[in-house]
Structures are given as structure tokens and as C-alpha cells.
Design a protein around this motif. Structure first.
Motif: not given
Length: 309
Positions: A66-67, A70, A73-74, A84-85, A91
Motif C-alpha cells: 500500500d505504501v 499509494r 491506487d488513487k 494509506v492511499t 506512510v
């Protein structure tokens, strides 16, 4: 101001606790390998280490993934609200959570033997590499396949790798003559064959997963097997399933009860047909359902191993 309970829920969301299919996909081949290596029930200790270790490492992998993703993923509807996103988890905070989980998994590995500990470092490197492979490799699912299959050689090492690590006293084992040779030979050729076969299963289900986000990934420049394969994606996924089942059957045929394994194989092949029907029209819902149900195929193979060994 978030309460402790709210923060805990965020962390559970971060590690996908409500979606156990992810760690089940890791667990079944590892446990299957454990049973094969031990020639039967491997004992409660190793069973607990691999079940808990799989859950912990998959959870840590979610934090790193996810980091790393990020910014991508937006732009994907399915992932835009990940902690996280969306900015609900920072982060550094996510990386700390991931590090704690990975360290807990390592503590479990320390209860096995030096060979398994040595192999675990390579497994960690593979887990860290995958999130960034999507930027540079046309089929990053192959990298994931190696990472997700690494529980197989570790299972053989846990059974064959010799005595437990002496944490206090004694000399460092890696300085002993023949240590690295012993680590290598703790994983027999059979383990690498099973790992190679399992890689094709990962290619199959993660390509289904990539088919869900194909349009979004094309727009943002992400590399996936679904994009690379193009119109060949459905036949390729079907072929990947067949290579997986064929490789495991060929590798284990002389070790397992043929009637039991053959029965399992029929059940597994019926699931492959089902998956083909789910993904043939390439709908988001169909492909995502196929991906989520893959753990049943892994469970089927595991049951076949347990009953036939």
C-alpha cells in the motif's frame, strides 16, 4: 481524534483482515509442502509456525504494497479508499506496522532451525521486491509467484534443516564449515519443482485479479499480466491452472495414493472449468469473483495431499 479502537480498525483494514483469501492463497501450498516434506502430519509446532507466520507476513506485505502503490491506487476505484492511499494512515506509520508484523513472523521462524532462518531472509527480500516490480516488469505476477511460493522451500527446510538455532552461547552457525551447503541441501529438488508449479497457480489467480483493473492500469501506466497477455488472457489463465495441477501431479504421483489424488484432481479441474466460465466475458465482477474463490482450489489440493500422502 481517533480512539484506540478506531486506530485498531484502521490497522485491520490496512492488513486486509476482513479479506482472508489473501493469506489463504499463501497458506495452502505451504501446508501442502509441509505435509509432503514430513510424509504426513508435521507436528503442532511447525503447523502453528507456518499458519501464524503466513498470516503475519501477508499482513506485513499489505503494508509495504500500500505504501509502494499509494499514488497509483488513487486512480483505481477499487483501491482509492485504502488507509494509506486515503491518508488515514501515514506512510511511516504503515511501514512501522509492517515491520512489527514481519519481526513477529521472524520470531516464529527462530523457533525452527538455522536453515529455515537462512531461507527466510531471501523470502523477505522477495516480499519487498514485488510491489516495485509492477513499474518495471511486463508480468509482475511472475515475481509475485516466486514470492507467494516461497513458503514451499521453507517448509522443506523446516522439516529437513537440522537442529534448532542456539540463541545463547555457542558459535555463529554461519561460520561453521559446510553451513551454506547444509542450507542449500535442506531443500530437495522436489521442493523447487513444486514451487515452480505453484508459480503458475499464482499467475492464474493474479492475472484474474489484474483483469479486474485492466482499464485503470492502462490509464495510469501500470504493468500487469492482463495487459501483457491482451486477448490471450483467458486461455492463458486456463493454461496456467493446468500447468500447476499437471506439475504437482507429475512430481507427487509416486508418493501419493493414486485414487485419492485422482479424485482430488477431478474436483480441482471442475473448479478450473468454473473459473473459465467466470472470466470468459472479462467482466469486473466475474474476474474478481474468480480471484476471490481461488483459495478453494488451494484447499482442494491441500486436502488431496493430506489424504493421499
Amino acid at each position: 481524534m481517533l480512539t484506540v479502537f478506531d486506530r485498531l480498525n484502521l490497522y485491520l483494514d490496512l492488513i486486509r483482515w476482513n479479506r482472508p483469501a489473501g493469506w489463504l492463497l499463501l497458506l495452502w501450498p505451504s501446508l501442502s509442502a509441509l505435509w509432503v516434506a514430513a510424509g504426513g502430519f508435521p507436528g503442532l509446532h511447525l503447523l502453528a509456525v507456518f499458519v501464524l507466520g503466513t498470516i503475519l507476513m501477508r499482513s506485513a506485505g499489505c503494508c509495504v504494497n500500500d505504501v509502494a502503490d499509494r499514488e497509483f491506487d488513487k486512480h483505481v476505484k477499487r483501491t482509492a479508499q485504502r488507509p494509506v492511499t486515503s491518508g488515514r494512515v501515514g506512510v511511516k506509520e504503515a511501514l512501522v506496522v509492517g515491520a512489527v508484523l514481519a519481526f513477529a513472523a521472524f520470531l516464529l521462524v527462530l523457533t525452527t532451525n538455522v536453515a529455515t532462518i537462512a531461507w527466510s531472509f531471501l523470502g523477505l527480500v522477495l516480499a519487498l521486491i514485488y510491489p516495485y516490480a509492477k513499474r518495471h516488469v511486463s508480468m509482475p505476477q511472475a515475481v509475485l509467484g516466486v514470492a507467494f511460493s516461497f513458503g514451499i522451500p521453507m517448509a522443506f527446510a523446516a522439516v529437513n534443516g537440522g537442529p534448532a538455532l542456539e540463541l545463547f552461547g555457542g558459535t555463529a552457525p554461519w561460520t561453521s564449515p559446510g553451513f551454506w551447503s547444509g542450507v542449500w541441501h535442506s531443500v530437495p529438488p522436489l521442493a523447487w519443482v513444486l514451487m515452480a508449479g505453484n508459480l503458475f497457480w499464482v499467475l492464474a489467480y493474479d492475472t484474474e485479479y489484474a483483469m479486474v483493473d485492466r482499464d485503470d492500469d492502462l490509464r495510469i501506466g501500470m504493468k500487469t499480466s492482463a495487459i501483457t497477455l491482451g486477448d490471450a488472457d483467458v486461455p492463458a489463465v486456463t493454461a496456467f491452472y493446468l500447468v500447476f495441477l499437471g506439475t504437482w501431479t507429475a512430481a507427487l504421483w509416486g508418493m501419493l495414493h493414486p485414487v485419492v489424488w485422482g479424485t482430488m484432481l477431478l474436483v480441482a479441474l471442475a473448479q478450473v472449468v468454473w473459473h473459465f466460465r467466470l472470466i470468459k466475458d472479462r467482466t469486473r465482477d466475474g474476474c474478481f469473483k474468480a480471484f476471490r474463490l481461488n483459495h478453494w482450489l488451494g484447499f482442494t489440493v491441500f486436502v488431496g495431499v493430506v489424504l493421499a500422502v
